[in-house]
Design an enzyme around this catalytic site. Structure first.
Site, short mmCIF file in Angstrom:
data_model
loop_
_atom_site.label_atom_id
_atom_site.label_comp_id
_atom_site.label_asym_id
_atom_site.label_seq_id
_atom_site.Cartn_x
_atom_site.Cartn_y
_atom_site.Cartn_z
N ASP A 195 5.23 -37.36 -3.63
CA ASP A 195 4.41 -36.36 -2.94
C ASP A 195 3.50 -35.66 -3.95
O ASP A 195 3.72 -35.73 -5.18
CB ASP A 195 5.38 -35.34 -2.30
CG ASP A 195 4.77 -34.56 -1.15
OD1 ASP A 195 3.55 -34.67 -0.94
OD2 ASP A 195 5.52 -33.84 -0.48
N ASP B 246 1.43 -34.87 7.93
CA ASP B 246 2.52 -33.94 8.23
C ASP B 246 2.54 -33.59 9.71
O ASP B 246 3.45 -32.91 10.17
CB ASP B 246 2.38 -32.65 7.41
CG ASP B 246 2.97 -32.82 6.02
OD1 ASP B 246 3.59 -33.86 5.76
OD2 ASP B 246 2.80 -31.89 5.19
#
Ligand code: DGJ
Length: 724
Positions: A474, A544
């Site tokens: 990430d 997301d």
């Protein structure tokens, strides 16, 4: 032969599957673009298009012959020498003079494509033309590289600039390509977005002046994807000519489409010139990232299928590209930072028999990471949360027949961390000022060798000791300040690109050190989902935002360039954590099955419906997995243009197909009608769900009526098998 050179006409003709790209050397040794479009005969005569090229539209003449400056279609446009449009290169000599004048010198053809030596990932592949140009006043050479993919409608381009003189020169801009088109009524397609709304398609009319996409955030970003397409008048999903340009780069990027006063159109793409400069001392060279051009004569659909084949065949790691990927359960939406050892072990136990292959422990397992304010950078297990370490969790996974996956964010650090306290100068920050934080974190300066080596070692050890078969990488903020404490003043403009070279080096090191581990990319969702990242990460966390409706748009935008097998798509709980929307489990699953399926919720308290449905859904997913990994995508309807989405994945041999239909709002229509593209029109197909057998021609042209959708945000899927 995909590259032919006609020495008499001084002409280079590059031919891919359905396209030709032609340019020639003018009498005064400029490279002049002649044609890009549908394939032409190898010996096609384009000499009638030859022009003498003026270097200056004020004088409007060269060698005494008047020439309009619009006749200029340079293969690599240069500034301050008569062409007033956006240049591909802007370079200053030691005195600061911003003038280059590259003239043709020689060419070479390589049977195998030379890779970019500085470490920017580029596509594998074939025959490559390298044309050398030279400016004898400043002693700088320019190499333009063209790689033709004979099996595809793809041509890649990049440039190298070498200082072979004794004096320093400074690049202020070095694009991967410039490409000029004759006046035409193009529309310009770009992908804009934001966190949780990535890849929103926008189609604008061409204007006089410039349409600029791109950003200087240091990341390819949620806000603009490194992609632009020129669409000729009338072009749409299924028809018309499209010229796509995808930049294989993960940092700040720039795509500019410019129409000059007489309508000529220029496309340039490359590293964003803001926060960029590069000093070249004697013998040094700069290599641009690679731009991937795609020509389609059958609309966006054919363009996308070409890009999908390209990324699958020439970019994504062959060891993973066609291999079934694990169905994961990721802890993030279920637990965020609030978990302990027991919760994780109970979760693993609850997954027994669910069909899920890998349990992924997301953020929060290390340092003092109890929320996003602390601990990032301290890559040791938080023993308060996990007294038995990661080993206990991964061992339990193995006991119940699961794999274990782990989240990392190697590029970042919280100021409230041991790492930052020990090395406050290791982050990107301006001298004499407090660093700007975003999500409470700073970016480690990967342009520094010491920082990079430290993180390499840390990450190697974490992964080695974790027992993981899957890693999620990430990166959750963008770059500010753009100053490195380790670079001299004259090289500060190099930071962003050097940082990205550091990211690539780490990704290369980790993925080659652990060749059996599947790495998934992520950057606050799809904030760095680009072609270069696919070189390391066969799949990327798409967004997301896991709401099924929003995902129809985000996944559509991504599918313009990237294959379904690269999009990681999870089913999460409702009401959705982002937008509160409630959609059925059926719809969430069907939309997630347009990519690599996964799950993202607390499975310890699954509903009866979930317990029953998920194993069945995963079985069904496996039955169409080969189509997701290898199939051809045909988009019939999308939610940017209508209330419905309809897509079909067709096997390469056209023997099988899988249709997903989605209706946003329930309408008065009794039954939705769809037409199915991509099938073999001479074969008949059995449609399992409808108990019908119909010809591919009928399905394409007459279409069929689907069973009525059961309400808002609902889906219907069809499985087609050829019977003859
Ligand atoms: C952003 C990612 O996109 C999420 O999936 C999750 O991993 C969080 N970061 C964790 O901080």
């Amino acid at each position: 032969m995909s590259i032919t050179v006609n020495h008499e006409k001084k002409q280079f003709h590059l031919r891919g599957k359905d396209f030709s790209y032609v340019f020639h050397v003018t009498e005064n040794r400029y490279l002049n673009h002649l044609y890009y479009g549908k394939v032409l005969a190898e010996d096609a005569d384009l000499t009638y298009r030859y022009q003498k090229i003026a270097v200056n539209d004020f004088c409007g003449q060269i060698d005494g012959t008047p020439v309009k400056y619009t006749a200029l279609k340079p293969e690599y446009s240069q500034a301050n020498y008569g062409d007033f449009r956006d240049p591909a290169i802007f370079l200053q000599d030691e005195l600061g003079a911003p003038v280059v004048d590259f003239r043709y010198d020689s060419y070479e053809i390589y049977p195998e494509k030379p890779l970019i030596s500085s470490g920017i990932p580029s596509a594998r592949g074939g025959e490559t033309l390298a044309v050398r140009l030279f400016d004898p006043v400043i002693h700088v050479e320019l190499i333009l590289l063209y790689t033709v993919y004979e099996d595809l409608n793809i041509l890649t381009r990049r440039a190298e600039i070498r200082n072979i003189g004794e004096k320093k020169v400074r690049l202020q801009r070095a694009m991967s390509l410039s490409l000029d088109f004759p006046a035409d009524n193009f529309r310009v397609l770009t992908l804009h977005g934001n966190h949780a709304t990535e890849c929103q398609r926008e189609i604008s009319p061409l204007v006089h002046g410039q349409i600029i996409s791109g950003n200087s955030r240091g990341f390819s970003s949620h806000q603009s994807s490194p992609f632009v397409a020129l669409m000729r008048a009338g072009a749409d999903e299924e028809q018309g000519e499209i010229f796509g340009c995808n930049l294989m780069y993960s940092g700040s990027h720039y795509e500019c489409v410019e129409q000059d006063p007489v309508g000529t159109v220029r496309l340039i793409a490359g590293i964003h010139p803001l926060n960029f400069s590069w000093l070249l001392t004697e013998g040094e060279r700069f290599e641009t990232p690679e731009a991937v051009l795609c020509f389609s004569d059958e609309g966006l659909g054919k363009m996308s299928r070409s890009y999908h084949d390209f990324f699958r065949r020439y970019v994504i790691n062959p060891a993973f590209v066609e291999k079934p990927r694990p169905v994961v359960l990721n802890s993030w939406e279920g637990f965020r930072f609030r978990f302990d050892n027991k919760m994780l072990l109970d979760t693993v136990d609850a997954l027994k028999g669910s069909g899920i292959d890998v349990f992924v422990l997301d953020d929060g397992w290390f340092g003092a990471r109890n929320d996003d304010r602390a601990g990032l950078g301290d890559w040791y297990v938080n023993r308060e949360k996990l007294p038995g370490g990661l080993k206990e969790i991964s061992d339990r996974c193995r006991e119940v027949g699961l794999g274990f996956g782990l989240w990392i964010e190697p590029e970042m650090v919280n100021p409230d961390s041991d790492l930052y306290r020990a090395h406050p100068d290791w982050v990107i920050r301006a001298p004499g000022r407090e660093p700007v934080v975003s999500r409470n974190q700073c970016i480690l300066d990967f342009s520094r060798r010491d920082v990079l080596e430290y993180i390499k070692k840390q990450m190697y050890e974490v992964i080695r000791d974790s027992g993981a078969c899957y890693i999620k990488w990430d990166a959750n903020r963008h770059m500010t300040e753009n100053y490195s404490s380790a670079l001299p003043a004259e090289r500060q403009g190099e930071l962003q690109h050097r940082y990205m070279l550091g990211v690539y080096e780490l990704a290369e090191y980790l993925t080659t050190s652990f060749p059996d581990i599947l790495f998934e990319g992520c950057s606050g969702g799809g904030g760095r989902f680009d072609g270069a990242m696919l070189h390391y990460f066969p799949q990327y966390w798409t967004s997301d935002n896991t709401d099924a409706h929003d995902r129809t748009m985000i996944q559509y935008g991504n599918s313009l360039c990237y294959p379904p097998c690269s999009q990681s798509c999870h089913v999460s709980k409702v009401p959705n954590q982002r937008n509160g929307r409630v959609t059925s489990l059926r719809t969430r699953t069907d939309i997630a099955c347009r990519g690599i399926l996964g799950y993202e919720f607390d499975v310890r308290n699954m509903t009866e419906e979930e317990k029953k449905s998920i194993p069945e859904d995963i079985k069904k997913y496996h039955s169409i997995e080969d189509l997701i990994l290898k199939g051809d995508l045909y988009r019939m309807k999308n939610t940017f243009d209508s209330n419905e989405m309809c897509e079909v994945l067709v096997s390469k041999d056209k023997s099988r197909a899988y249709v997903t239909y989605y209706q946003c709002m329930n309408t008065h229509k009794t039954t939705p009608d769809i037409r199915i593209n991509g099938l073999d029109e001479k074969r008949k197909y059995q449609i399992a769900e409808l108990g019908l057998t119909l010809g591919g021609d009928v399905l394409k042209n007459a279409g069929i009526s689907l069973p009525k959708c059961p309400g808002d945000f609902s889906t219907v899927t069809l499985t087609l098998t050829a019977v003859e």
